[in-house]
Write an enzyme that holds these catalytic residues in place. Structure first.
Site, PDB file in Angstrom:
ATOM      1  CE1 TYR A 147      -3.924  -1.719   5.798  1.00 47.18           C
ATOM      2  CE2 TYR A 147      -3.477   0.528   5.076  1.00 47.18           C
ATOM      3  CZ  TYR A 147      -3.785  -0.792   4.784  1.00 47.18           C
ATOM      4  OH  TYR A 147      -3.954  -1.191   3.465  1.00 47.18           O
ATOM      5  CB  SER A 201      -0.859   0.004   1.269  1.00 50.70           C
ATOM      6  OG  SER A 201      -1.506   1.252   1.428  1.00 50.70           O
TER       7      SER A 201
HETATM    8  P1  NDP Z   1     -11.575  -5.794   0.539  1.00 47.55           P
HETATM    9  O1  NDP Z   1     -12.044  -5.570   1.927  1.00 47.55           O
HETATM   10  O2  NDP Z   1     -12.530  -5.529  -0.569  1.00 47.55           O
HETATM   11  O3  NDP Z   1     -10.990  -7.275   0.398  1.00 47.55           O
HETATM   12  C1  NDP Z   1     -10.160  -7.830   1.392  1.00 47.55           C
HETATM   13  C2  NDP Z   1     -10.008  -9.308   1.150  1.00 47.55           C
HETATM   14  O4  NDP Z   1      -9.110  -9.838   2.160  1.00 47.55           O
HETATM   15  C3  NDP Z   1     -11.313 -10.059   1.252  1.00 47.55           C
HETATM   16  O5  NDP Z   1     -11.390 -11.018   0.220  1.00 47.55           O
HETATM   17  C4  NDP Z   1     -11.223 -10.747   2.604  1.00 47.55           C
HETATM   18  O6  NDP Z   1     -11.902 -11.989   2.554  1.00 47.55           O
HETATM   19  C5  NDP Z   1      -9.719 -10.990   2.722  1.00 47.55           C
HETATM   20  N1  NDP Z   1      -9.308 -11.142   4.118  1.00 47.55           N
HETATM   21  C6  NDP Z   1      -9.306 -10.200   5.087  1.00 47.55           C
HETATM   22  N2  NDP Z   1      -8.939 -10.733   6.258  1.00 47.55           N
HETATM   23  C7  NDP Z   1      -8.704 -12.054   6.031  1.00 47.55           C
HETATM   24  C8  NDP Z   1      -8.322 -13.146   6.837  1.00 47.55           C
HETATM   25  N3  NDP Z   1      -8.072 -12.994   8.158  1.00 47.55           N
HETATM   26  N4  NDP Z   1      -8.182 -14.369   6.274  1.00 47.55           N
HETATM   27  C9  NDP Z   1      -8.427 -14.535   4.966  1.00 47.55           C
HETATM   28  N5  NDP Z   1      -8.797 -13.550   4.135  1.00 47.55           N
HETATM   29  C10 NDP Z   1      -8.941 -12.322   4.662  1.00 47.55           C
HETATM   30  O7  NDP Z   1     -10.286  -4.860   0.387  1.00 47.55           O
HETATM   31  P2  NDP Z   1      -9.286  -4.591  -0.847  1.00 47.55           P
HETATM   32  O8  NDP Z   1      -9.565  -5.471  -1.985  1.00 47.55           O
HETATM   33  O9  NDP Z   1      -9.230  -3.143  -1.048  1.00 47.55           O
HETATM   34  O10 NDP Z   1      -7.908  -4.997  -0.142  1.00 47.55           O
HETATM   35  C11 NDP Z   1      -7.046  -6.011  -0.636  1.00 47.55           C
HETATM   36  C12 NDP Z   1      -5.640  -5.685  -0.175  1.00 47.55           C
HETATM   37  O11 NDP Z   1      -5.229  -4.431  -0.715  1.00 47.55           O
HETATM   38  C13 NDP Z   1      -5.465  -5.550   1.330  1.00 47.55           C
HETATM   39  O12 NDP Z   1      -4.238  -6.130   1.685  1.00 47.55           O
HETATM   40  C14 NDP Z   1      -5.430  -4.040   1.551  1.00 47.55           C
HETATM   41  O13 NDP Z   1      -4.715  -3.696   2.714  1.00 47.55           O
HETATM   42  C15 NDP Z   1      -4.715  -3.600   0.295  1.00 47.55           C
HETATM   43  N6  NDP Z   1      -4.910  -2.214  -0.126  1.00 47.55           N
HETATM   44  C16 NDP Z   1      -6.145  -1.668  -0.299  1.00 47.55           C
HETATM   45  C17 NDP Z   1      -6.282  -0.362  -0.741  1.00 47.55           C
HETATM   46  C18 NDP Z   1      -7.604   0.318  -0.885  1.00 47.55           C
HETATM   47  O14 NDP Z   1      -7.641   1.577  -0.858  1.00 47.55           O
HETATM   48  N7  NDP Z   1      -8.703  -0.409  -1.070  1.00 47.55           N
HETATM   49  C19 NDP Z   1      -5.104   0.435  -1.098  1.00 47.55           C
HETATM   50  C20 NDP Z   1      -3.845  -0.230  -0.877  1.00 47.55           C
HETATM   51  C21 NDP Z   1      -3.768  -1.503  -0.434  1.00 47.55           C
HETATM   52  P3  NDP Z   1     -12.851 -12.575   3.708  1.00 47.55           P
HETATM   53  O15 NDP Z   1     -13.432 -11.406   4.457  1.00 47.55           O
HETATM   54  O16 NDP Z   1     -13.865 -13.388   2.979  1.00 47.55           O
HETATM   55  O17 NDP Z   1     -11.942 -13.415   4.534  1.00 47.55           O
HETATM   56  C1  8X3 Z   2      -5.090   1.586   1.735  1.00 45.90           C
HETATM   57  C2  8X3 Z   2      -4.789   2.984   1.306  1.00 45.90           C
HETATM   58  O1  8X3 Z   2      -4.300   5.337   2.123  1.00 45.90           O
HETATM   59  O2  8X3 Z   2      -6.118   4.129   3.211  1.00 45.90           O
HETATM   60  O3  8X3 Z   2      -3.941   0.856   1.935  1.00 45.90           O
HETATM   61  O4  8X3 Z   2      -3.852   3.547   3.651  1.00 45.90           O
HETATM   62  S1  8X3 Z   2      -4.755   4.026   2.661  1.00 45.90           S
END
Ligand code: NDP
Ligand code: 8X3
Length: 252
Positions: free
Chosen positions: A153, A140
């Site tokens: 985070y 991220s």
């Molecule tokens: P979502 O919440 O849409 O998806 C998160 C996914 O992670 C879900 O499929 C969830 O599945 C899974 N997950 C969470 N906790 C667990 C767990 N304990 N075990 C197994 N699976 C888990 O978020 P995003 O798609 O946005 O996020 C994906 C990644 O990208 C994350 O690592 C996030 O930190 C990162 N990210 C996101 C950004 C954003 O602005 N959206 C920006 C930068 C990075 P389930 O709940 O079914 O287990």
């Molecule tokens: C998710 C993006 O800016 O909320 O990783 O940390 S931010």
């Protein structure tokens, strides 16, 4: 392309979009997440639409025993994995350091850091060595910069950055590529999870600018995965055009 791609967190957001992109290019998928109903639904949809094979694995990446037992039981035909995409992760809360919730800190560090380590270690025996193996970690912008109330985070994503660099060094002798992709603000379920179901606050995060979509990030993942064997993108930051850093946004 007929590869086997292992994607964590495929029930939503980036992971789901990544699964759809790879499926559309003919790859076979192992998809994981905690929400079994969503995994099963996505499995049927992708098999039907793209004629590929999909293996859903339902476990929590924080649960060390489950991670290793699920991977130990991997059916024979799935035991040669080309690409591991460590995507599962979350933020919980946005609070000043002194006011933050300890359980939120535990959940973020256990998921984003220890979960990623467990899954990668458990997948390693199946990851193609001597060419063809590739680990793609979703970090991220929070792993490149810290921002107010981002504390644990940001720490967890800085750890993903460090782990990616470390994996690249240690796995060099196996010719395994390691790519870290660092997105800025993207509209998925991320903010709904971070703000514990508060839809109004979650929506307000993306007000006044166009955030990335899950598809934007998935396109970049697919691009990195499709480069020739001798080319590796080590580290890549992808931002909405309206976002210059963790804190600078052009909002209208
Ligand atoms: P979502 O919440 O849409 O998806 C998160 C996914 O992670 C879900 O499929 C969830 O599945 C899974 N997950 C969470 N906790 C667990 C767990 N304990 N075990 C197994 N699976 C888990 O978020 P995003 O798609 O946005 O996020 C994906 C990644 O990208 C994350 O690592 C996030 O930190 C990162 N990210 C996101 C950004 C954003 O602005 N959206 C920006 C930068 C990075 P389930 O709940 O079914 O287990
Ligand atoms: C998710 C993006 O800016 O909320 O990783 O940390 S931010």
């Amino acid at each position: 392309m007929n590869r086997i791609i292992f994607i964590t967190g495929a029930t939503s957001g980036f992971g789901k979009a990544i699964a759809e992109k790879f499926a559309a290019s003919g790859d076979h998928l192992i998809i994981t997440g905690r929400r079994k109903d969503r995994l099963e639904k996505l499995t049927l949809e992708l098999q039907k639409e793209f004629g590929i094979k999909v293996l859903p694995l339902n476990f929590d990446v924080r649960d060390k025993e489950s991670v290793f037992s699920e991977l130990k039981l991997l059916p024979e035909q799935w035991r040669s994995i080309d690409i591991l995409i460590n995507n599962a992760g979350l933020a919980l809360g946005r609070d000043n350091f002194d006011e933050a919730n300890l359980d939120d800190w535990d959940t973020m560090l256990d998921t984003n850091v220890k979960g990623l380590l467990y899954v990668t270690k458990a997948v390693m025996p199946y990851l193609k060595k001597g060419g063809g193996g590739h680990i793609i970690n979703i970090g991220s912008i929070a792993g490149k910069e810290v921002y107010e109330k981002g504390n644990a985070y940001c720490a967890s994503k800085h750890a993903v950055d460090a782990i990616s660099k470390s994996m690249r060094v240690d796995l060099l002798r196996h010719s395994i590529k390691v790519t870290a992709i660092h997105p800025g603000a993207a509209e998925t379920e991320f903010s709904l999870v971070r703000f514990k179901g508060d839809e109004t606050i979650a929506k307000s995060v993306y007000a006044g600018f166009q955030p990335l979509s899950a598809n934007d990030v998935a396109d970049v993942v697919l691009y990195c995965a499709n480069l020739p064997a001798h080319v590796c993108i080590n580290d890549l930051t992808i931002m909405p055009t309206a976002q210059a850093s963790s804190v600078y946004f052009h909002k209208v």
